[in-house]
Scaffold this motif. Structure first.
Motif, PDB file in Angstrom:
ATOM      1  N   ILE A   1      -3.218  -7.082   7.502  1.00 50.94           N
ATOM      2  CA  ILE A   1      -3.334  -6.790   5.732  1.00 50.94           C
ATOM      3  C   ILE A   1      -4.379  -5.712   5.919  1.00 50.94           C
ATOM      4  O   ILE A   1      -4.568  -4.466   4.646  1.00 50.94           O
ATOM      5  N   PHE A   2      -4.987  -5.949   7.374  1.00 46.36           N
ATOM      6  CA  PHE A   2      -5.885  -3.970   6.995  1.00 46.36           C
ATOM      7  C   PHE A   2      -4.933  -2.871   7.119  1.00 46.36           C
ATOM      8  O   PHE A   2      -5.401  -1.845   6.401  1.00 46.36           O
ATOM      9  N   LEU A   3      -3.824  -2.967   7.867  1.00 46.09           N
ATOM     10  CA  LEU A   3      -3.029  -1.958   7.648  1.00 46.09           C
ATOM     11  C   LEU A   3      -2.068  -1.165   6.095  1.00 46.09           C
ATOM     12  O   LEU A   3      -2.168  -0.665   5.202  1.00 46.09           O
ATOM     13  N   PHE A   4      -1.431  -2.965   5.363  1.00 48.89           N
ATOM     14  CA  PHE A   4      -1.253  -2.947   4.313  1.00 48.89           C
ATOM     15  C   PHE A   4      -2.071  -1.809   2.783  1.00 48.89           C
ATOM     16  O   PHE A   4      -2.420  -1.169   2.257  1.00 48.89           O
ATOM     17  N   VAL A   5      -3.893  -2.698   3.535  1.00 44.68           N
ATOM     18  CA  VAL A   5      -4.932  -2.373   2.111  1.00 44.68           C
ATOM     19  C   VAL A   5      -5.363  -0.719   2.600  1.00 44.68           C
ATOM     20  O   VAL A   5      -6.289   0.395   1.684  1.00 44.68           O
ATOM     21  N   ASN A   6      -4.651   0.328   3.376  1.00 49.34           N
ATOM     22  CA  ASN A   6      -4.722   1.589   3.790  1.00 49.34           C
ATOM     23  C   ASN A   6      -3.768   2.383   3.911  1.00 49.34           C
ATOM     24  O   ASN A   6      -3.856   3.395   3.850  1.00 49.34           O
ATOM     25  N   LEU A   7      -2.392   1.522   3.187  1.00 51.29           N
ATOM     26  CA  LEU A   7      -1.385   2.454   2.309  1.00 51.29           C
ATOM     27  C   LEU A   7      -1.878   2.790   1.033  1.00 51.29           C
ATOM     28  O   LEU A   7      -2.696   2.668   0.681  1.00 51.29           O
ATOM     29  N   PRO A   8      -1.168   4.264   0.553  1.00 44.10           N
ATOM     30  CA  PRO A   8      -1.584   4.434  -0.663  1.00 44.10           C
ATOM     31  C   PRO A   8      -0.846   3.900  -1.957  1.00 44.10           C
ATOM     32  O   PRO A   8      -0.085   2.747  -1.065  1.00 44.10           O
ATOM     33  N   TYR A   9      -1.582   3.710  -2.576  1.00 45.27           N
ATOM     34  CA  TYR A   9      -2.119   2.515  -3.947  1.00 45.27           C
ATOM     35  C   TYR A   9      -0.740   2.278  -4.433  1.00 45.27           C
ATOM     36  O   TYR A   9      -0.008   1.348  -4.663  1.00 45.27           O
ATOM     37  N   GLU A  10       0.047   3.792  -4.262  1.00 45.44           N
ATOM     38  CA  GLU A  10       1.509   3.496  -4.517  1.00 45.44           C
ATOM     39  C   GLU A  10       2.555   2.765  -4.280  1.00 45.44           C
ATOM     40  O   GLU A  10       3.087   1.920  -4.971  1.00 45.44           O
ATOM     41  N   ALA A  11       2.231   3.086  -2.721  1.00 42.19           N
ATOM     42  CA  ALA A  11       3.067   1.763  -1.988  1.00 42.19           C
ATOM     43  C   ALA A  11       2.704   0.789  -1.489  1.00 42.19           C
ATOM     44  O   ALA A  11       2.950  -0.394  -1.727  1.00 42.19           O
ATOM     45  N   MET A  12       1.389  -0.181  -2.471  1.00 40.29           N
ATOM     46  CA  MET A  12       0.774  -1.180  -1.898  1.00 40.29           C
ATOM     47  C   MET A  12       1.520  -2.074  -3.371  1.00 40.29           C
ATOM     48  O   MET A  12       1.971  -3.062  -3.397  1.00 40.29           O
ATOM     49  N   LEU A  13       1.688  -1.229  -4.827  1.00 40.78           N
ATOM     50  CA  LEU A  13       1.956  -1.927  -5.652  1.00 40.78           C
ATOM     51  C   LEU A  13       3.136  -2.183  -6.063  1.00 40.78           C
ATOM     52  O   LEU A  13       3.591  -2.942  -6.431  1.00 40.78           O
ATOM     53  N   VAL A  14       3.807  -0.943  -4.649  1.00 40.88           N
ATOM     54  CA  VAL A  14       5.799  -1.247  -4.877  1.00 40.88           C
ATOM     55  C   VAL A  14       6.068  -2.619  -4.408  1.00 40.88           C
ATOM     56  O   VAL A  14       7.017  -3.828  -5.145  1.00 40.88           O
ATOM     57  N   LEU A  15       4.883  -3.456  -3.497  1.00 37.24           N
ATOM     58  CA  LEU A  15       5.550  -4.836  -2.760  1.00 37.24           C
ATOM     59  C   LEU A  15       5.535  -5.628  -4.065  1.00 37.24           C
ATOM     60  O   LEU A  15       6.472  -7.068  -4.400  1.00 37.24           O
ATOM     61  N   PRO A  16       4.471  -5.882  -4.929  1.00 40.79           N
ATOM     62  CA  PRO A  16       3.919  -6.945  -5.535  1.00 40.79           C
ATOM     63  C   PRO A  16       5.217  -7.002  -6.800  1.00 40.79           C
ATOM     64  O   PRO A  16       5.626  -7.374  -7.488  1.00 40.79           O
ATOM     65  N   ILE A  17       5.712  -5.846  -7.278  1.00 37.91           N
ATOM     66  CA  ILE A  17       6.625  -5.129  -8.482  1.00 37.91           C
ATOM     67  C   ILE A  17       8.346  -5.493  -7.864  1.00 37.91           C
ATOM     68  O   ILE A  17       8.362  -6.318  -8.518  1.00 37.91           O
ATOM     69  N   TRP A  18       8.466  -5.578  -6.077  1.00 33.66           N
ATOM     70  CA  TRP A  18       9.035  -5.496  -5.353  1.00 33.66           C
ATOM     71  C   TRP A  18       9.105  -7.367  -6.346  1.00 33.66           C
ATOM     72  O   TRP A  18      10.901  -7.861  -6.387  1.00 33.66           O
ATOM     73  N   GLY A  19       8.187  -7.856  -5.407  1.00 35.96           N
ATOM     74  CA  GLY A  19       8.106  -9.098  -5.131  1.00 35.96           C
ATOM     75  C   GLY A  19       8.443 -10.072  -6.341  1.00 35.96           C
ATOM     76  O   GLY A  19       9.193 -10.800  -6.815  1.00 35.96           O
ATOM     77  N   ALA A  20       7.312  -9.706  -7.913  1.00 36.87           N
ATOM     78  CA  ALA A  20       8.204 -10.171  -9.244  1.00 36.87           C
ATOM     79  C   ALA A  20       9.268 -10.186  -9.762  1.00 36.87           C
ATOM     80  O   ALA A  20      10.076 -11.085  -9.887  1.00 36.87           O
ATOM     81  N   ILE A  21      10.196  -9.264  -9.300  1.00 37.57           N
ATOM     82  CA  ILE A  21      11.623  -8.877  -9.721  1.00 37.57           C
ATOM     83  C   ILE A  21      13.029 -10.242  -8.964  1.00 37.57           C
ATOM     84  O   ILE A  21      13.268 -10.671  -9.155  1.00 37.57           O
TER      85      ILE A  21
END
Length: 516
Positions: free
Chosen positions: A463-483
């Motif tokens: 979780i620590f590394l994930f929240v330190n990714l750029p916002y754009e990369a963090m957003l891709v996962l939930p968007i991809w997950g929603a698809i």
């Protein structure tokens, strides 16, 4: 109840028991195996992107990423030895937490493998154009044919990364027709990479200048959540350089005295790789400097951004480490070892396609197993009558990989891939802890030591590394997950074999396409 759809562990283990593997591996063999699996594309791909995020602090970023990998690998080892079947983290989640969460993990792994393959293709393109075309053949490919538009922007001439597209399609074709890549060839490629990196360290460390390390932390340790910069932001990206360490975990079933030798092999291989990476980073930064290019706000410009590309096009930064598409070869040329730099570029040119092949294969295997479970259409698991490969899913995957490689820069691709990887490893750690509590007496050939600490440390670290990714990369996962959830509820939930009362267990050897 979605969460009630859990694959019966007893049936899976019964199938796994049918294959009895001879325990032959000691800690030394495991260590060498781990080094071979880990040291691959990452160090060739990410040196420039990491320096732009953290400057000389890149050295510490490798240590942070390596430490989180150690605890994740120890969790992975217990369940991999206990449930040695196809599907990796997807199957582990299916047996412990149910179909819904298993789908999210499998869907995240699809993102991880495909995007990672695209990132390596982009890196290969940099070494191909910089070393093979420019240095050896004297051909300077126009920028609009070798650079993604999101890296340069329309005003700078970038349109498509054509070499990355070509190599992606070539590797896809090889996977479809089943051209053989033997373990012997792979061992040769690993040796080439190790020799090249050792030569790089030997030449750059003596040429290092202390002035190049000041300031050591130009972006600080914590660049801020979602910024993707600083030591921790760089560590979130550098995690990609360790992808493959879980392969050591899966060898637990073939290891002599696994309770002793698996931790030694895992930790020793990751420590050696971490030291190796830190020395490469120190050599690169020390030899020619590795300070990031700062924006007006005093924060490093985002990797892959239009503004960074504009700055890199200026004469003042033309030779900077952070602007190179073939960082390691570029460093050697800058300090007067042009011939060795070209040899290193050639080594990357030769070795990186094999990494693309393995990543594409891993993605198609996840797709294949999900299709066998009924969560995806049967057509995806169809095997070609002549080639004996899952040609449909391979073609679809290869097309998606080529598209991403054509239009996205390597730094953004790596961050997106890491988002999926971190989620999958977090779920594996949770599965291990849940299974230990629910079924403590189940036979385990390897038990994660101090799970009370290692398990939560893995979850928190991911979780620590994930929240330190750029916002754009963090957003891709939930968007991809929603698809993915739309696809799951529209198709998988209704067609699921388990939901219809059919339990099909696929072991690693049974009916799963072999790596061609």
């Amino acid at each position: 109840m979605i969460f009630g759809r859990i694959k019966p562990l007893d049936q899976i283990l019964a199938a796994a028991e049918q294959k009895s593997l001879h325990r032959t591996l000691g800690w030394f063999q495991l260590t060498l195996f781990g080094i071979g699996c880990v040291i691959g594309a990452g160090i060739f791909v990410l040196t420039a992107a990491g320096a732009q995020k953290a400057g000389p602090g890149l050295i510490l970023a490798f240590a942070v990423a390596g430490a989180i990998c150690v605890v994740a690998a120890l969790c992975y080892a217990e369940i991999a030895a206990m449930v040695p079947v196809a599907g990796s983290a997807y199957t582990y989640t299916y047996t412990v937490m149910g179909e819904f969460l298993a789908w999210t993990v499998g869907w995240a792994l699809v993102l991880e493998y495909a995007v990672a393959a695209s990132a390596v293709a982009v890196s290969w393109s940099g070494y191909f154009t910089g070393t093979i075309l420019e240095q050896y053949l004297g051909i300077d490919l126009p920028p609009f044919l070798k650079t993604a538009p999101l890296a340069l922007g329309g005003s700078e001439g970038g349109f498509i990364n054509l070499p990355a597209v070509v190599i992606s399609l070539i590797v896809t074709g090889l996977l479809m027709v089943g051209t053989s890549e033997s373990a012997r060839v792979n061992a040769v490629l690993v040796t080439i990479k190790l020799v090249a990196l050792t030569a790089f360290i030997a030449l750059t460390i003596p040429a290092s200048q202390s002035a190049h390390f000041s300031p050591f932390l130009p972006a600080g340790v914590f660049g801020g959540l979602g910024s993707g910069v600083g030591v921790v932001g760089a560590a979130a990206t550098m995690f990609f350089a360790y992808v493959g360490f879980d392969a050591v975990s899966t060898a637990a079933e073939e290891t002599k005295n696994p309770q002793r030798n698996v931790p030694i092999g895992l930790i020793a291989s990751l420590l050696i790789c971490t030291v190796f990476y830190m020395l490469v980073a120190a050599g690169a930064v020390g030899a020619i400097g590795g300070q990031p290019i700062m924006g007006a706000n005093g924060v490093p410009l985002t990797t892959g951004s239009v503004e960074l590309a504009r700055q890199c096009a200026m004469p003042a930064y033309a030779d900077a480490l952070v602007c190179s598409n073939e960082a390691l070869a570029h460093v050697l040329r800058e300090i007067g070892f042009g011939a060795v730099g070209n040899m290193l570029g050639t080594a990357a040119f030769i070795a990186l396609p094999s990494v693309i092949l393995v990543l594409l294969f891993g993605q198609t295997r996840i797709f294949f197993v999900m299709s066998r479970d009924g969560l995806l259409p049967d057509a995806l698991s169809r095997v070609h009558h002549k080639w004996k490969t899952p040609h449909v899913v391979t073609a679809i995957t290869g097309g998606a990989v080529a598209f991403a490689a054509a239009f996205l820069p390597v730094g953004q691709l790596v961050d997106i891939a890491n988002a999926g990887t971190l989620y999958a490893f977090m779920m594996v750690a949770i599965a291990v802890m849940l299974l230990r509590r629910r079924d403590p007496h189940r036979k385990r050939s390897f038990r994660t030591p101090a799970l009370w600490f290692v398990g939560p440390a893995t979850v928190i670290g991911c979780i620590f590394l994930f929240v330190n990714l750029p916002y754009e990369a963090m957003l891709v996962l939930p968007i991809w997950g929603a698809i993915g959830l739309v696809i799951y509820y529209a198709y998988g939930y209704r067609k699921s074999h388990l939901g219809r009362g059919v339990v099909e267990v696929v072991t690693l050897e049974e009916d799963t396409p072999e790596l061609p």
